[in-house]
Scaffold this motif. Sequence first.
Motif, mmCIF file in Angstrom:
data_model
loop_
_atom_site.group_PDB
_atom_site.id
_atom_site.type_symbol
_atom_site.label_atom_id
_atom_site.label_comp_id
_atom_site.label_asym_id
_atom_site.label_seq_id
_atom_site.Cartn_x
_atom_site.Cartn_y
_atom_site.Cartn_z
ATOM 1 N N PRO A 89 9.865 3.154 -3.123
ATOM 2 C CA PRO A 89 9.174 4.337 -2.579
ATOM 3 C C PRO A 89 7.810 4.556 -3.228
ATOM 4 O O PRO A 89 6.866 4.985 -2.560
ATOM 5 C CB PRO A 89 10.119 5.498 -2.913
ATOM 6 C CG PRO A 89 11.354 4.918 -3.484
ATOM 7 C CD PRO A 89 11.193 3.455 -3.679
ATOM 8 N N GLU A 90 7.685 4.230 -4.540
ATOM 9 C CA GLU A 90 6.377 4.470 -5.179
ATOM 10 C C GLU A 90 5.289 3.555 -4.599
ATOM 11 O O GLU A 90 4.122 3.898 -4.588
ATOM 12 C CB GLU A 90 6.445 4.357 -6.714
ATOM 13 C CG GLU A 90 6.963 3.080 -7.280
ATOM 14 C CD GLU A 90 8.480 3.081 -7.467
ATOM 15 O OE1 GLU A 90 9.178 3.793 -6.717
ATOM 16 O OE2 GLU A 90 8.953 2.351 -8.355
ATOM 17 N N PHE A 91 5.733 2.394 -4.082
ATOM 18 C CA PHE A 91 4.731 1.510 -3.476
ATOM 19 C C PHE A 91 4.246 2.114 -2.153
ATOM 20 O O PHE A 91 3.062 2.066 -1.836
ATOM 21 C CB PHE A 91 5.300 0.096 -3.278
ATOM 22 C CG PHE A 91 4.236 -0.888 -2.898
ATOM 23 C CD1 PHE A 91 3.264 -1.255 -3.818
ATOM 24 C CD2 PHE A 91 4.162 -1.403 -1.616
ATOM 25 C CE1 PHE A 91 2.240 -2.127 -3.471
ATOM 26 C CE2 PHE A 91 3.144 -2.275 -1.259
ATOM 27 C CZ PHE A 91 2.185 -2.644 -2.190
ATOM 28 N N GLN A 92 5.174 2.699 -1.420
ATOM 29 C CA GLN A 92 4.811 3.384 -0.173
ATOM 30 C C GLN A 92 3.836 4.523 -0.485
ATOM 31 O O GLN A 92 2.824 4.695 0.186
ATOM 32 C CB GLN A 92 6.065 3.956 0.495
ATOM 33 C CG GLN A 92 6.910 2.902 1.199
ATOM 34 C CD GLN A 92 6.229 2.350 2.445
ATOM 35 O OE1 GLN A 92 5.727 3.107 3.262
ATOM 36 N NE2 GLN A 92 6.176 1.037 2.577
ATOM 37 N N THR A 93 4.147 5.297 -1.550
ATOM 38 C CA THR A 93 3.267 6.418 -1.913
ATOM 39 C C THR A 93 1.888 5.882 -2.285
ATOM 40 O O THR A 93 0.858 6.445 -1.899
ATOM 41 C CB THR A 93 3.860 7.198 -3.109
ATOM 42 O OG1 THR A 93 5.211 7.507 -2.804
ATOM 43 C CG2 THR A 93 3.097 8.472 -3.376
ATOM 44 N N LEU A 94 1.875 4.779 -3.016
ATOM 45 C CA LEU A 94 0.588 4.183 -3.403
ATOM 46 C C LEU A 94 -0.221 3.831 -2.153
ATOM 47 O O LEU A 94 -1.402 4.156 -2.041
ATOM 48 C CB LEU A 94 0.839 2.936 -4.256
ATOM 49 C CG LEU A 94 -0.400 2.222 -4.763
ATOM 50 C CD1 LEU A 94 -1.061 3.041 -5.867
ATOM 51 C CD2 LEU A 94 -0.071 0.828 -5.289
ATOM 52 N N MET A 95 0.443 3.176 -1.200
ATOM 53 C CA MET A 95 -0.236 2.761 0.029
ATOM 54 C C MET A 95 -0.767 3.974 0.806
ATOM 55 O O MET A 95 -1.773 3.907 1.474
ATOM 56 C CB MET A 95 0.740 1.993 0.944
ATOM 57 C CG MET A 95 1.153 0.645 0.447
ATOM 58 S SD MET A 95 -0.183 -0.550 0.508
ATOM 59 C CE MET A 95 -0.760 -0.439 -1.099
ATOM 60 N N ASN A 96 -0.039 5.093 0.681
ATOM 61 C CA ASN A 96 -0.440 6.301 1.412
ATOM 62 C C ASN A 96 -1.593 7.044 0.772
ATOM 63 O O ASN A 96 -2.293 7.797 1.436
ATOM 64 C CB ASN A 96 0.750 7.264 1.508
ATOM 65 C CG ASN A 96 1.638 6.904 2.663
ATOM 66 O OD1 ASN A 96 1.154 6.445 3.694
ATOM 67 N ND2 ASN A 96 2.927 7.093 2.496
ATOM 68 N N SER A 97 -1.765 6.870 -0.524
ATOM 69 C CA SER A 97 -2.716 7.756 -1.197
ATOM 70 C C SER A 97 -3.915 7.041 -1.810
ATOM 71 O O SER A 97 -4.789 7.694 -2.359
ATOM 72 C CB SER A 97 -1.975 8.529 -2.289
ATOM 73 O OG SER A 97 -1.380 7.624 -3.189
ATOM 74 N N LEU A 98 -3.966 5.707 -1.702
ATOM 75 C CA LEU A 98 -5.085 4.994 -2.347
ATOM 76 C C LEU A 98 -6.430 5.321 -1.727
ATOM 77 O O LEU A 98 -7.442 5.385 -2.424
ATOM 78 C CB LEU A 98 -4.859 3.484 -2.267
ATOM 79 C CG LEU A 98 -4.274 2.819 -3.500
ATOM 80 C CD1 LEU A 98 -4.213 1.317 -3.292
ATOM 81 C CD2 LEU A 98 -5.077 3.139 -4.754
#
Length: 381
Positions: free
Chosen positions: A355-364
């Motif tokens: 999930p943290e990778f998804q969050t990273l992709m969403n907020s970069l």
Amino acid sequence: MSDLLEIRNRIDAIDGQILDLFKERMSCAAEVAEYKRDTGKPVYDAARERDNIQRAADRAGAGLEHYAAVLESLLMEASRDAQYRRLGKSSAAATTVAAALASQPPYFPERAFVACQGVEGAYQQLAVDRLFKRANIAYFETFDAVFSAVERGIVKFGVLPIENSTAGSVNHVFDLMMQHDFHIVRTCRLKIDHNLLAKPGQRKEDVHIIYSHQQAISQCADYISTFPDVRVHVTENTAMAARMVAESDRDDVAALASAACADLYGLEVLERSVQDLQNNYTRFACISRDLTIYPGADRSTLMIETKHEPGALYKVLARFYALDINLVKLESRPIPEREFDFMFYFDVDCPAAAPEFQTLMNSLSDVCEEFRYLGSYTEVL
Ligand SMILES: C=C(O[C@@H]1C=C(C(=O)O)C=C[C@H]1O)C(=O)O
């Protein structure tokens, strides 16, 4: 002088108040998120954040303004992160990753048609053999041609060297990454032993010319300096160097190349493992045009362009830190025809499905000018 314990008690009490206020601030952010859900307003509001930072710095006053600005940025970072999670919003990059994960093939192919630079016996060929059980290899003269062959669909995969533990990154390959469309689907790490190869009967004492690729020359710099009188000729790759020695009519030439090249080109190994550091490894990337995430992918590569202003890279790094994502490589390359603007390449250590990778992709995109997701993969050791 106050008692240390007493001062620390005061600090603890202040931290408690700050934390209570932090929780209150975060619940306001949750309300803001709901407002944004209803109105379709984007999570990130750059103007509002700029004002907040300015206000915090002014209020903190001389000597503290910088700390206050950093603290305010961190607070807003956390609030944005929580909003993204709450809204479950998916950026284009996050959607691409999710789609690739949903159509994941069961395993990495054993057979393939693969492009690499050089000729038979080059280290890239050894890397192809490490990556695939049975590969048909198409050799190209340049790294650029390997990228193009993959991009145009002439081959499914390409294999390129990206970094060496002694000589560093293969800059030319990183520069070409900016010009081509591709994805990284796997990487491998290969122990590299360079050998001094010459025609049968040739003596080391008589060698006056050494042929090799620039990377091998860098990795054997100390060894080369032990020759009292030698000229170094740079070749496109180490196997080409071996072939040039085999085809030369001179009797004072040698090549630095793999032992496999000795057999291939009828040469003799005059000296084995002559690289300056015995622990000499090169990483290779296996690229493909389509984005495919094979099972077990726990590393990803991102290309990020930051703003040309103080703290720009720091803000990107803070994203990784906030999500507890470890960085395994950071490389910067100048962007062509732009004065001192840099492209950053990040390799992050995080399962693609986490999930943290998804969050990273969403907020970069909030913290950089532009970013490109190059793929998630496993590194074969
Ligand atoms: C909370 C908001 O969302 C984001 C976070 C902010 C904050 O935490 O202060 C400010 C602006 C937005 O980028 C908001 O829009 O007010």
